[in-house]
Design a protein around this motif. Structure first.
Motif, mmCIF file in Angstrom:
data_model
loop_
_atom_site.group_PDB
_atom_site.id
_atom_site.type_symbol
_atom_site.label_atom_id
_atom_site.label_comp_id
_atom_site.label_asym_id
_atom_site.label_seq_id
_atom_site.Cartn_x
_atom_site.Cartn_y
_atom_site.Cartn_z
ATOM 1 N N PRO A 154 -38.705 39.757 -48.699
ATOM 2 C CA PRO A 154 -37.372 39.781 -48.866
ATOM 3 C C PRO A 154 -36.796 40.897 -49.826
ATOM 4 C CG PRO A 154 -38.549 38.071 -50.062
ATOM 5 C CD PRO A 154 -39.392 38.637 -49.461
ATOM 6 N N PHE A 155 -36.811 42.095 -49.486
ATOM 7 C CA PHE A 155 -36.217 42.960 -50.039
ATOM 8 C C PHE A 155 -36.901 43.283 -51.657
ATOM 9 C CE2 PHE A 155 -32.764 40.487 -48.003
ATOM 10 C CZ PHE A 155 -32.903 41.080 -46.913
ATOM 11 N N GLU A 156 -38.133 43.457 -51.556
ATOM 12 C CA GLU A 156 -38.972 43.827 -52.576
ATOM 13 C C GLU A 156 -38.372 45.091 -53.499
ATOM 14 O OE1 GLU A 156 -41.225 41.519 -53.033
ATOM 15 O OE2 GLU A 156 -42.684 41.231 -51.809
ATOM 16 N N SER A 157 -37.764 45.749 -52.888
ATOM 17 C CA SER A 157 -37.171 47.049 -53.763
ATOM 18 C C SER A 157 -36.099 46.678 -54.739
ATOM 19 C CB SER A 157 -36.779 48.089 -52.825
ATOM 20 O OG SER A 157 -35.725 47.716 -51.953
ATOM 21 N N LEU A 158 -35.511 45.359 -54.466
ATOM 22 C CA LEU A 158 -34.442 45.084 -55.474
ATOM 23 C C LEU A 158 -35.277 43.976 -56.465
ATOM 24 C CD1 LEU A 158 -31.764 44.108 -52.930
ATOM 25 C CD2 LEU A 158 -31.933 45.956 -54.415
ATOM 26 N N ASN A 159 -36.619 43.646 -56.341
ATOM 27 C CA ASN A 159 -37.124 42.890 -57.532
ATOM 28 C C ASN A 159 -36.856 43.587 -58.777
ATOM 29 O OD1 ASN A 159 -38.328 41.660 -55.501
ATOM 30 N ND2 ASN A 159 -40.277 42.539 -55.618
ATOM 31 N N PRO A 160 -37.015 42.468 -59.903
ATOM 32 C CA PRO A 160 -36.602 42.946 -61.018
ATOM 33 C C PRO A 160 -37.491 43.941 -61.505
ATOM 34 C CG PRO A 160 -37.235 40.741 -61.204
ATOM 35 C CD PRO A 160 -36.959 40.973 -59.662
ATOM 36 N N SER A 161 -37.179 44.741 -62.737
ATOM 37 C CA SER A 161 -38.108 45.808 -63.212
ATOM 38 C C SER A 161 -39.253 45.273 -63.837
ATOM 39 C CB SER A 161 -37.378 46.897 -64.285
ATOM 40 O OG SER A 161 -38.175 47.634 -64.850
ATOM 41 N N LEU A 355 -38.258 36.566 -57.081
ATOM 42 C CA LEU A 355 -38.609 37.758 -58.167
ATOM 43 C C LEU A 355 -39.847 38.493 -57.827
ATOM 44 C CD1 LEU A 355 -38.778 34.860 -60.996
ATOM 45 C CD2 LEU A 355 -36.722 36.535 -60.450
ATOM 46 N N GLY A 356 -40.440 38.476 -56.644
ATOM 47 C CA GLY A 356 -41.591 39.335 -56.266
ATOM 48 C C GLY A 356 -42.652 38.531 -55.665
ATOM 49 N N GLY A 357 -43.262 38.875 -54.614
ATOM 50 C CA GLY A 357 -44.308 38.421 -53.978
ATOM 51 C C GLY A 357 -45.578 38.276 -54.808
ATOM 52 N N GLY A 358 -45.680 39.326 -55.636
ATOM 53 C CA GLY A 358 -46.872 39.499 -56.543
ATOM 54 C C GLY A 358 -46.754 38.510 -57.748
ATOM 55 N N LEU A 359 -45.552 37.830 -58.057
ATOM 56 C CA LEU A 359 -45.539 36.995 -59.361
ATOM 57 C C LEU A 359 -46.349 35.782 -58.913
ATOM 58 C CD1 LEU A 359 -44.135 36.735 -61.948
ATOM 59 C CD2 LEU A 359 -42.437 35.538 -60.794
ATOM 60 N N ASP A 403 -30.961 35.141 -61.390
ATOM 61 C CA ASP A 403 -29.617 35.050 -60.862
ATOM 62 C C ASP A 403 -29.120 36.535 -60.659
ATOM 63 O OD1 ASP A 403 -29.629 32.135 -61.094
ATOM 64 O OD2 ASP A 403 -28.768 32.448 -63.165
ATOM 65 N N ARG A 404 -29.303 37.710 -61.233
ATOM 66 C CA ARG A 404 -28.702 38.750 -60.704
ATOM 67 C C ARG A 404 -29.284 39.333 -59.647
ATOM 68 N NH1 ARG A 404 -28.251 38.891 -66.357
ATOM 69 N NH2 ARG A 404 -30.362 40.024 -66.664
ATOM 70 N N THR A 405 -30.601 39.077 -59.759
ATOM 71 C CA THR A 405 -31.780 39.503 -58.541
ATOM 72 C C THR A 405 -31.286 38.669 -57.216
ATOM 73 O OG1 THR A 405 -33.553 40.106 -60.096
ATOM 74 C CG2 THR A 405 -33.981 39.957 -57.825
ATOM 75 N N LEU A 406 -30.959 37.538 -57.385
ATOM 76 C CA LEU A 406 -30.776 36.780 -56.228
ATOM 77 C C LEU A 406 -29.467 37.402 -55.651
ATOM 78 C CD1 LEU A 406 -30.777 34.302 -54.412
ATOM 79 C CD2 LEU A 406 -30.019 32.803 -56.137
ATOM 80 N N ALA A 407 -28.402 37.394 -56.381
ATOM 81 C CA ALA A 407 -27.132 37.988 -55.981
ATOM 82 C C ALA A 407 -27.325 39.461 -55.260
ATOM 83 C CB ALA A 407 -25.999 38.087 -57.241
ATOM 84 N N ALA A 408 -28.161 40.166 -55.738
ATOM 85 C CA ALA A 408 -28.294 41.449 -55.303
ATOM 86 C C ALA A 408 -29.075 41.142 -53.717
ATOM 87 C CB ALA A 408 -29.126 42.365 -56.103
#
Length: 505
Positions: A154-161, A355-359, A403-408
Motif C-alpha cells: 500500500p503505497f510504501e513510498s508514502l510511509n513516514p520517514s 506505517l510500513g510493512g517492515g514495522l 493519521d497524516r500518512t493515512l490521509a496521504a
C-alpha cells in the motif's frame, strides 16, 4: 494394405493402453502404501496425506487427472464418503482442484502473491527510464514481472520517514528510557505501547484500553497466536469461500480444517454459517467485514448482527481481521464485531498497511477472559515484539504522523482507483473510492489462472481468483489488482492498459 494398417494401429493402441493401465495400477499400489504409512488422526486426513506425498514424489504431476473418488475408495478400502472428504481436504491444502463434469486434477503451481512482495520502492530517479525498453517482450514468460499488481503493497513510498522518527526518538527519550528498549519486557508489551495500541484500535471503532490488548508482530502473527491458543487440532474454522490465503496455510499447519461458507453481495450468509455450525466442530469464524480480500465485499451492520446471533447460539468465537478498513474514506459506518460481541471477538488492529510493512506491529484486542492465555502463547513464540519497533509505532500514532500518512495514502488510492475505473471502463470492475486493490471479474472464456499467466507473459503480475479459494469450491473467474506495488501512476496506467488489452482479445 488398408486392412494391414488398421491392424497395426490396433496392435499399437492395445500396447499403449496396456502400458498406461500398468502405470495406473502401479500408481494406485503406491498410493495404497502411502495411505497405510500416513500418520494422521482419521481416515480422510490419511487420504489427503497420501495424495500430498504422491504429488511430492512426482507420482502425480500438475495437471494430471486423479482417480475417481469411487476408484480411490475401492483401492484404499474406504467408503466413497471418506474418499470425497479426503479430496476436499487435499483441495483445502491447495493440492488438487475439482472441475465440474471433468474430475479432480493436481493443481498447477503458481507464485504466492501474498507472501512475495515486489522490490522495495526506489526514488523516481532510479526507476526504469524507458518503459517500452524495459518491458519484457511478448511471449517471454521467463522474464520477471515488470509491474507487480499481485502483492498488496500500500503505497510504501508514502510511509513516514524513519530517519526523522529515529531523530525524534533520540531527542524525546532519556538514556534510561532508551536502555529500556534493549531489555526484556512482559510479552503483552510495554504499558505506553499498549496505550498507543488502544488509540489505534479506536480508529477502527473498537472501544479498547491499553490493559485490554496485546502487542503482536504484525497481523499474521496475531492470527497465528489466536488460532494456536484458542483452537485445538481438529477444530473447524468457518470462512467465506473466497478469503485470505495465508489463513488456509496457517490452518493447514495447525491442523484446523476450514469450513467454507457461502456468501452473497453482503458477505457470509448467516443461514449457511448456521448449517456449518450444526454439522459440528466449528470453533471460530474468520471475517474481514469492511473490505474483504480479494472482492472488497462490505458487510452491513444488520448482517453482522445476524452473524453474531449464530455465533452466540453455537458458542463460536469471531476473528475480526479488518486490515483494510482504514483505507476506506469515509470508513464503513457499521459497528465492528468487537463492539457488537466483545465477549467472543478477537479484533486485529494492523499498522503495517499505513506505517510500513517492515514495522511488523499489530494490536490484538481479545475477549478479556482469554487475555492471559494469549499472552502465554506470545511468550512461547517470540517472547515479545521488539520494543524499538513498538516504540516507533507508538510515537507515530501519538504524534499524528499515522493519521497524516493515512490521509496521504487515501489520496493516492483515490487517484489510482479513478484511473483503474477509467482504463477498465465497460468491464465488471469492483473498486472503492480509496481502496488499496480492485477485483476484476472475468468473462467465462477466461479462468483466473489462465488470465494471470497471459498477463505475466506481458510483464504484469496479478492475483488469480483461484489463489483465494478456501476449499473444494467452483473456480472463481476473477483477478485481484493491487494498486500500490507500482511506484509511478503512469506505470500503473500502462499495466492496467495491458490488462484491458487482454480482455479485448
Amino acid at each position: 494394405m488398408h486392412t494391414k494398417n488398421i491392424a497395426t494401429f490396433q496392435r499399437r493402441h492395445a500396447v499403449r493402453r496396456n502400458r498406461e493401465n500398468r502405470m495406473q495400477e502401479e500408481k494406485m499400489r503406491r498410493l495404497r502404501t502411502l495411505y497405510d504409512e500416513a500418520d494422521a488422526p482419521c481416515r480422510y486426513q490419511r487420504v489427503a496425506a497420501a495424495l500430498e506425498e504422491a504429488v511430492r514424489e512426482g507420482l502425480f504431476k500438475p495437471g494430471d487427472a486423479l482417480p475417481t473418488q469411487r476408484a480411490l475408495a475401492a483401492e484404499l478400502k474406504v467408503t466413497t464418503g471418506t474418499a470425497t472428504h479426503g479430496y476436499a481436504e487435499a483441495a483445502r491444502r491447495g493440492l488438487v482442484a475439482g472441475v465440474t463434469g471433468r474430475g479432480t486434477f493436481v493443481s498447477s503451481t503458481g507464485s504466492d502473491v501474498d507472501v512475495m512482495p515486489p522490490p522495495a520502492p526506489l526514488p523516481p530517479s532510479t526507476q526504469w527510464p524507458d518503459a517500452e525498453a524495459a518491458a519484457p517482450s511478448d511471449g517471454d514468460s521467463s522474464a520477471e514481472p515488470r509491474w507487480n499488481l499481485g502483492f498488496i503493497a500500500p503505497f510504501e513510498s508514502l510511509n513516514p520517514s524513519l530517519h526523522k522518527a529515529l531523530g525524534n526518538l533520540l531527542r524525546r527519550l532519556s538514556d534510561r528510557e532508551l536502555a529500556e528498549l534493549q531489555s526484556y519486557h512482559r510479552p503483552a508489551g510495554m504499558d505506553r505501547h499498549r496505550e498507543a495500541g488502544a488509540l489505534w484500535a479506536r480508529r477502527y471503532g473498537v472501544p479498547a484500553s491499553g490493559r485490554d490488548l496485546l502487542v503482536c508482530a504484525g497481523s499474521q502473527h496475531a492470527l497465528m497466536t489466536i488460532l494456536a491458543t484458542l483452537c485445538t487440532p481438529g477444530d473447524r474454522i468457518a470462512v467465506e469461500n473466497l478469503s485470505y490465503p495465508l489463513l488456509r496455510e496457517l490452518s493447514w499447519r495447525l491442523r484446523l480444517p476450514l469450513a467454507p461458507v457461502r456468501t452473497d453481495a453482503c458477505g457470509m450468509l448467516p443461514d449457511a454459517l448456521e448449517s456449518a455450525c450444526r454439522s459440528g466442530g466449528v470453533k471460530a469464524v474468520y471475517l474481514m467485514p469492511s473490505c474483504r480480500n480479494p472482492t472488497l465485499t462490505r458487510m452491513p451492520e444488520s448482517r453482522r448482527k445476524d452473524i453474531v446471533e449464530v455465533c452466540r447460539r453455537h458458542d463460536v468465537f469471531i476473528i475480526e481481521d479488518d486490515v483494510y478498513a482504514l483505507a476506506l474514506n469515509p470508513p464503513t459506518p457499521a459497528l465492528p464485531f468487537a463492539a457488537l460481541a466483545p465477549e467472543r471477538t478477537c479484533f486485529i488492529a494492523a499498522t503495517s498497511e499505513i506505517l510500513g510493512g517492515g514495522l511488523r506491529v499489530a494490536y490484538l484486542c481479545p475477549p478479556q477472559h482469554t487475555l492471559d492465555e494469549l499472552e502465554r502463547t506470545l511468550s512461547y513464540t517470540i517472547s515479545m515484539v521488539p520494543p524499538l519497533m513498538a516504540e516507533l509505532a507508538a510515537q507515530w500514532i501519538s504524534d499524528g504522523t499515522a493519521d497524516r500518512t493515512l490521509a496521504a495514502k487515501r489520496e493516492e488510492a483515490a487517484a489510482r482507483n479513478a484511473a483503474a475505473r477509467e482504463i477498465l471502463d465497460g468491464y465488471p470492475l469492483v473498486s472503492r473510492a480509496t481502496g488499496f486493490f480492485c477485483w476484476l471479474e472475468l468473462p467465462d472464456s477466461w479462468t483466473g489462472r489462465a488470465f494471470a499467466k497471459a498477463a505475466l507473459e506481458k510483464g504484469v503480475l496479478v492475483a488469480e481468483g483461484e489463489h483465494f479459494l478456501m476449499g473444494h469450491a467452483p473456480r472463481e473467474n476473477g483477478v485481484r489488482l493491487a494498486l500500490g506495488g507500482v511506484l509511478r501512476r503512469k506505470d500503473l496506467a500502462r499495466a492496467l492498459g495491458i490488462v484491458a488489452a487482454l480482455l479485448e482479445s
